[in-house]
Design a protein around this motif. Sequence first.
Motif, mmCIF file in Angstrom:
data_model
loop_
_atom_site.group_PDB
_atom_site.id
_atom_site.type_symbol
_atom_site.label_atom_id
_atom_site.label_comp_id
_atom_site.label_asym_id
_atom_site.label_seq_id
_atom_site.Cartn_x
_atom_site.Cartn_y
_atom_site.Cartn_z
ATOM 1 N N MET A 170 70.529 80.866 30.770
ATOM 2 C CA MET A 170 71.212 80.097 31.789
ATOM 3 C C MET A 170 72.577 79.657 31.268
ATOM 4 O O MET A 170 73.522 79.603 32.028
ATOM 5 C CB MET A 170 70.382 78.862 32.150
ATOM 6 C CG MET A 170 69.097 79.173 32.868
ATOM 7 S SD MET A 170 69.397 79.558 34.541
ATOM 8 C CE MET A 170 69.227 78.068 35.350
ATOM 9 N N LEU A 171 72.572 79.310 29.970
ATOM 10 C CA LEU A 171 73.828 78.867 29.401
ATOM 11 C C LEU A 171 74.865 79.970 29.460
ATOM 12 O O LEU A 171 76.021 79.722 29.772
ATOM 13 C CB LEU A 171 73.590 78.414 27.945
ATOM 14 C CG LEU A 171 74.817 77.880 27.212
ATOM 15 C CD1 LEU A 171 75.383 76.667 27.926
ATOM 16 C CD2 LEU A 171 74.458 77.533 25.785
ATOM 17 N N ASN A 172 74.462 81.189 29.200
ATOM 18 C CA ASN A 172 75.378 82.336 29.261
ATOM 19 C C ASN A 172 75.904 82.553 30.678
ATOM 20 O O ASN A 172 77.075 82.879 30.880
ATOM 21 C CB ASN A 172 74.684 83.597 28.757
ATOM 22 C CG ASN A 172 74.463 83.574 27.251
ATOM 23 O OD1 ASN A 172 75.164 82.847 26.549
ATOM 24 N ND2 ASN A 172 73.508 84.335 26.773
ATOM 25 N N ILE A 173 75.042 82.399 31.670
ATOM 26 C CA ILE A 173 75.470 82.570 33.072
ATOM 27 C C ILE A 173 76.469 81.483 33.434
ATOM 28 O O ILE A 173 77.497 81.749 34.056
ATOM 29 C CB ILE A 173 74.257 82.551 34.018
ATOM 30 C CG1 ILE A 173 73.395 83.784 33.767
ATOM 31 C CG2 ILE A 173 74.697 82.484 35.455
ATOM 32 C CD1 ILE A 173 72.116 83.796 34.548
ATOM 33 N N ALA A 174 76.205 80.270 33.029
ATOM 34 C CA ALA A 174 77.121 79.165 33.308
ATOM 35 C C ALA A 174 78.447 79.400 32.614
ATOM 36 O O ALA A 174 79.505 79.147 33.188
ATOM 37 C CB ALA A 174 76.508 77.844 32.881
ATOM 38 N N LYS A 175 78.421 79.881 31.382
ATOM 39 C CA LYS A 175 79.666 80.168 30.667
ATOM 40 C C LYS A 175 80.429 81.301 31.353
ATOM 41 O O LYS A 175 81.654 81.269 31.436
ATOM 42 C CB LYS A 175 79.362 80.542 29.214
ATOM 43 C CG LYS A 175 79.044 79.374 28.329
ATOM 44 C CD LYS A 175 78.812 79.878 26.909
ATOM 45 C CE LYS A 175 78.417 78.722 26.004
ATOM 46 N NZ LYS A 175 78.169 79.143 24.640
ATOM 47 N N ALA A 176 79.706 82.314 31.798
ATOM 48 C CA ALA A 176 80.350 83.446 32.467
ATOM 49 C C ALA A 176 81.064 82.989 33.746
ATOM 50 O O ALA A 176 82.117 83.506 34.107
ATOM 51 C CB ALA A 176 79.330 84.516 32.801
ATOM 52 N N ARG A 177 80.502 82.032 34.420
ATOM 53 C CA ARG A 177 81.130 81.531 35.657
ATOM 54 C C ARG A 177 82.368 80.709 35.342
ATOM 55 O O ARG A 177 83.296 80.667 36.131
ATOM 56 C CB ARG A 177 80.144 80.663 36.434
ATOM 57 C CG ARG A 177 79.113 81.459 37.144
ATOM 58 C CD ARG A 177 78.302 80.556 38.037
ATOM 59 N NE ARG A 177 77.241 81.326 38.669
ATOM 60 C CZ ARG A 177 76.243 80.813 39.300
ATOM 61 N NH1 ARG A 177 76.116 79.508 39.373
ATOM 62 N NH2 ARG A 177 75.334 81.565 39.855
ATOM 63 N N THR A 178 82.359 80.038 34.256
ATOM 64 C CA THR A 178 83.458 79.122 33.963
ATOM 65 C C THR A 178 84.526 79.723 33.077
ATOM 66 O O THR A 178 85.598 79.147 32.955
ATOM 67 C CB THR A 178 82.911 77.850 33.295
ATOM 68 O OG1 THR A 178 82.244 78.194 32.088
ATOM 69 C CG2 THR A 178 82.020 77.090 34.219
ATOM 70 N N VAL A 179 84.315 80.859 32.477
ATOM 71 C CA VAL A 179 85.294 81.449 31.577
ATOM 72 C C VAL A 179 86.509 81.875 32.403
ATOM 73 O O VAL A 179 86.390 82.542 33.422
ATOM 74 C CB VAL A 179 84.691 82.655 30.836
ATOM 75 C CG1 VAL A 179 85.764 83.413 30.064
ATOM 76 C CG2 VAL A 179 83.607 82.207 29.907
#
Length: 120
Positions: A1-10
Amino acid sequence: MLNIAKARTVGMPDGGGEPKTPLDYAEQLASIDGKQATAEHKRATARALDHKALVTPLQLLADHSQRSSDRFAQSIDQIASRGIDTFHRNADRAVDDFHRAEDRDSRERVARFAATRRPR
């Protein structure tokens, strides 16, 4: 989930925005529907103006024709009423002439009868 959240915010400033809610989507759809309705209204108004532009010359011709027809009928009525008055005057003259002629003939017959009658 953390990776998905980071991908959205990068690559997004301030870490990205909040995810859209169903209310946000409904507002977007309502805005789109409103714009489509406004566009359709403008198109309908334009079509109405186009049709009016097509009909107006025909309406002008029809109005002119109606006025001409009304004037013609009015002039015929005036001529007919004058004609009727003339007819009545002529008929009255003919009747008067007939009565004068009959009176004259009647006086002549009485005078002839009186001339042929022998006194006793």
